[in-house]
Scaffold this motif. Structure first.
Motif: not given
Length: 320
Positions: A213-234
């Protein structure tokens, strides 16, 4: 061979908090060659469900039925209060129609996690109660999961509820029924008989589910941009809140064993199923909060275990 299987299973459980995140990272790095194996995920997951279910019989299920208040309270905390908190927090930061909000809510609606049983045992909770709740919650998932998503996102998310229910029946309900039936037919002997072989294979299937499932998600990781800075603590806060409301929500019972059991039940979910559903029926970005929860819920389970031991020592000292 039996001793090797049991030793492997024990080591895996001991290091699970590192193995699962490591599998996730490997899935991202080797997504290209792993992509063609992604369709095998539902079948791998069905096997994991089967091995869980052969440890639970009708006797354990009846124990839970005799305490309907505990069962109802746990499910209300896990699948009503937690989703509402997730929806409110997610909508505040990303807007109510964001796929990240769907992912946060999906984490709280999916069934209780099988690995919860391990932590409940380590922390002094009730293993039979936890195991029975996992089985019952899994059996109810074809109603709870699509129903909860439809109630909160009926306008924002379009998905095929019929297909989702069918898949939940095939990968959760049918293996659960088969497992409980085998337990009853063998008078409970089957789990010990097959554990040296079935348990290690189940652990490897679990790793494969996370990896693929991580492999399936990987191609879309570049769409995250700066969202991870909010997603991780949330995501970290959301998982922590789920542990906390389970613990404090059962305080009126004044039963430490029950508080431990329910706090792990509400804090740890069947993340593999969450990823399968997120990738199969929603935007790939929906799976991101679920994937982050994989990284978070096992380490937080360790922290929760430590806190519970400290609380127990403090309480014992006061009573003494």
């Amino acid at each position: 061979m039996r001793s090797f299987g049991l030793a492997f299973n024990a080591r895996f459980e001991q290091w699970m908090f590192l193995i699962i995140p490591g599998s996730l990272v490997l899935g991202f790095f080797f997504s290209g060659p792993l992509q063609r194996f992604v369709p095998a995920v539902p079948y791998l997951f069905a096997y994991v469900t089967l091995t869980m279910a052969i440890g639970c019989g009708l006797g354990q299920l009846r124990t839970v039925v005799r305490r309907p208040g505990v069962l109802v309270l746990t499910f209300l905390i896990a699948h009503v209060l937690s989703p509402l908190v997730a929806y409110g927090v997610g909508a505040l930061f990303f807007g109510p129609e964001s796929p990240y909000v769907v992912g946060m809510v999906l984490f709280t609606i999916i069934p209780l996690g099988v690995s919860t049983v391990l932590w409940v045992g380590l922390s002094g909770g009730s293993i039979p109660l936890m195991l029975a709740m996992v089985v019952i919650d899994s059996a109810l998932s074809p109603i709870v999961v699509p129903g909860g998503i439809r109630l909160l996102f009926h306008q924002a998310v379009k998905t095929d509820t019929g297909d989702m229910i069918r898949d939940l029946l095939l990968i959760i309900v049918v293996p659960t029924i088969i497992g409980v039936t085998l337990y009853e037919l063998s008078k409970g002997r089957i789990q010990n008989a097959v554990k040296p072989f079935a348990a290690p294979i189940s652990k490897l299937c679990f790793v494969a589910v996370v990896l693929l499932n991580a492999a399936a998600i990987a191609p879309y990781a570049e769409q995250l941009g700066g969202d991870l800075l909010r997603l991780v603590p949330l995501s970290l806060a959301m998982v922590g809140i789920c542990y906390a409301i389970g613990y404090f929500g059962t305080m009126p019972y004044r039963d430490r064993e029950l508080q431990i059991t329910v706090s792990y039940a509400t804090g740890m979910r069947n993340i593999s199923l969450g990823i399968v559903l997120a990738m199969g029926y929603f935007s790939p970005l929906t799976a991101v909060p679920v994937v982050l929860s994989i990284l978070i819920q096992q380490p937080l389970a360790t922290v929760h275990h430590y806190v519970l031991q400290k609380l127990h020592k403090t309480t014992a000292g006061v009573e003494g």
